[in-house]
Scaffold this active site. Structure first.
Site, PDB file in Angstrom:
ATOM      1  N   GLU A  48      -5.746   3.691  -1.349  1.00  0.00           N
ATOM      2  CA  GLU A  48      -4.869   3.424  -2.488  1.00  0.00           C
ATOM      3  C   GLU A  48      -3.956   2.226  -2.234  1.00  0.00           C
ATOM      4  O   GLU A  48      -3.731   1.408  -3.122  1.00  0.00           O
ATOM      5  CB  GLU A  48      -4.037   4.658  -2.828  1.00  0.00           C
ATOM      6  CG  GLU A  48      -4.828   5.796  -3.455  1.00  0.00           C
ATOM      7  CD  GLU A  48      -5.496   5.404  -4.760  1.00  0.00           C
ATOM      8  OE1 GLU A  48      -5.062   4.407  -5.378  1.00  0.00           O
ATOM      9  OE2 GLU A  48      -6.442   6.078  -5.175  1.00  0.00           O
ATOM     10  N   TYR A 131       2.732   4.915  -9.007  1.00  0.00           N
ATOM     11  CA  TYR A 131       1.291   5.097  -9.126  1.00  0.00           C
ATOM     12  C   TYR A 131       0.706   5.782  -7.888  1.00  0.00           C
ATOM     13  O   TYR A 131      -0.016   6.790  -8.002  1.00  0.00           O
ATOM     14  CB  TYR A 131       0.563   3.754  -9.343  1.00  0.00           C
ATOM     15  CG  TYR A 131      -0.892   3.918  -9.004  1.00  0.00           C
ATOM     16  CD1 TYR A 131      -1.743   4.607  -9.869  1.00  0.00           C
ATOM     17  CD2 TYR A 131      -1.402   3.506  -7.768  1.00  0.00           C
ATOM     18  CE1 TYR A 131      -3.058   4.843  -9.541  1.00  0.00           C
ATOM     19  CE2 TYR A 131      -2.722   3.736  -7.430  1.00  0.00           C
ATOM     20  CZ  TYR A 131      -3.541   4.411  -8.319  1.00  0.00           C
ATOM     21  OH  TYR A 131      -4.833   4.669  -7.986  1.00  0.00           O
ATOM     22  N   ASP A 149      -2.592   3.561 -13.709  1.00  0.00           N
ATOM     23  CA  ASP A 149      -2.722   2.220 -13.144  1.00  0.00           C
ATOM     24  C   ASP A 149      -3.161   1.275 -14.260  1.00  0.00           C
ATOM     25  O   ASP A 149      -3.137   1.633 -15.432  1.00  0.00           O
ATOM     26  CB  ASP A 149      -3.741   2.237 -12.003  1.00  0.00           C
ATOM     27  CG  ASP A 149      -5.147   2.420 -12.537  1.00  0.00           C
ATOM     28  OD1 ASP A 149      -5.298   3.083 -13.578  1.00  0.00           O
ATOM     29  OD2 ASP A 149      -6.089   1.891 -11.936  1.00  0.00           O
TER      30      ASP A 149
END
Length: 361
Positions: A48, A131, A149
């Site tokens: 991520e 996020y 996102d």
DNA sequence: TACCCGTGGCG
DNA sequence: TCGCCAAGGGT
């Protein structure tokens, strides 16, 4: 009497995801997820962070390299920060690498080497924002977090034909995501929304006929899905000028320095360079060379950063191995192992064309 | 809030 | 060729 069966957006999307999901190195397939298998939080976190403003294809080799070098978060926590920066070199947004290291240290020292399993706990760690905390919470721990996102922004803005421009419309869009996120399979739902945005609901020429939301999408009904998302106008990029100095010894060593930890290319390695200014004559001469030498002009390189365009005049000189206060001499054959950002590799290659070619050994 | 912060691929 | 943009975060 016939009864209408209401199929929710989430059910439509998850059915699509079961069939059309992407296979990714850090991902647990939906079949395995249904069987209760969960992804490794370390893998999800690492991927991520790497994926922030970065494409899947660019991330894949870096993800594999990091897992080889540091199989567990505690390994990353124990690694020298210089090694982490060197491994990250080329991926960009280098504050991510500095925060990655800090986050690993915090997980190792303050959480016993185990990632927090809540959005709030994750959000408190370096480099993990709105996020990423929601994404790890949903994907690694299957929690009902609203993940939004750039992909999800595009899907939501089209589904509801939201005219208000980003980033102002972000909170309203996140509220829509929260409404849609199901109690069952929230992790798969989050990944499905992003897969849909990446493969079907694309910025240009979306494949609406293949979309599970085609019957629901207001932008599709308006026949102009590309109009969304509406974004605020962006300002133009100024040009900055500067000079870089590639000093080479007879032994084939190059003078390198380490940039300060904060700001542009913070903590990364560079060849000596002037300040980068907007002046027309700004630093394009040898006036600010690191030391006097027979500096020879080697043309220019151009590099576009997020908020300015940089034009560097490249100078090269053959020199003795002068002792310097703030730098070191590195063999040209070992430059590949340094934490050199792309702009510096460009400049060095301009002065030493074969600097980054693989040696016979 | 608005700005700072990389890079590479694509139409 | 060049503007756009990608699983954003920090300040």
């Amino acid at each position: 009497m016939l009864q209408t069966i209401h199929i929710t957006h989430a059910q439509k999307l998850l059915t699509w995801y079961d069939r059309h999901h992407r296979e990714l190195p850090w991902r647990v397939s939906p079949a395995a997820a249904k069987a209760g298998e969960r992804a490794d939080p370390y893998h999800i976190w690492l991927s991520e962070v790497m994926l922030q403003q970065t494409t899947v294809q660019a991330v894949k080799p870096y993800f594999a390299k990091f897992l080889t070098l540091w199989p567990k978060v505690t390994d990353l926590a124990a690694a020298p920060v210089e090694d982490v920066m060197a491994a990250w070199a080329g991926l960009g947004y280098y504050a991510r690498a500095r925060n990655l290291k800090k986050c690993a240290e915090a997980v190792a020292a303050e959480h016993g080497g185990v990632f927090p399993d809540t959005e709030e706990g994750l959000r408190a760690l370096p480099g993990i924002g709105d996020y990423t905390s929601a994404a790890i919470s949903a994907i690694a721990f299957n929690r009902q977090s609203a993940v939004m996102d750039g992909n999800v922004e595009r899907v939501i803005s089209r589904l509801y034909a939201i005219d208000a421009p980003l980033p102002g419309s972000k909170p309203a869009m996140k509220a829509r995501v929260a409404e849609l996120t199901p109690t069952e399979r929230p992790g798969d739902f989050a990944q499905a929304m992003m897969d849909l945005g990446a493969t079907i609901c694309t910025p240009k020429r979306p494949a609406c006929s293949l979309c599970p939301f085609c019957d629901d999408c207001l932008a599709f009904a308006e026949h102009d899905p590309e109009r969304f998302p509406v974004k605020a106008a962006k300002k133009e990029k100024p040009v900055r000028l500067g000079a870089v100095f590639v000093a080479v010894t007879p032994e084939g060593e190059v003078l390198l320095r380490r940039r300060v930890d904060s700001g542009l290319l913070g903590g990364m390695t560079e060849v000596p360079t002037t300040a980068w200014t907007s002046r027309i004559d700004g630093g394009t001469t040898t006036d600010h060379a690191p030391f006097p030498a027979a500096w020879e002009a080697f043309g220019t390189v151009t590099h576009v950063f997020t908020h300015f365009e940089l034009r560097l005049s490249v100078f090269r000189a053959k020199t003795a191995r002068i002792s310097t206060a703030d730098g070191w001499w590195e063999p040209v054959t070992n430059l590949e192992a340094q934490a050199l950002p792309t702009v510096m590799k460009k400049a060095i290659t301009q002065a030493i064309p074969r600097a980054f070619e693989k040696s016979p050994n």
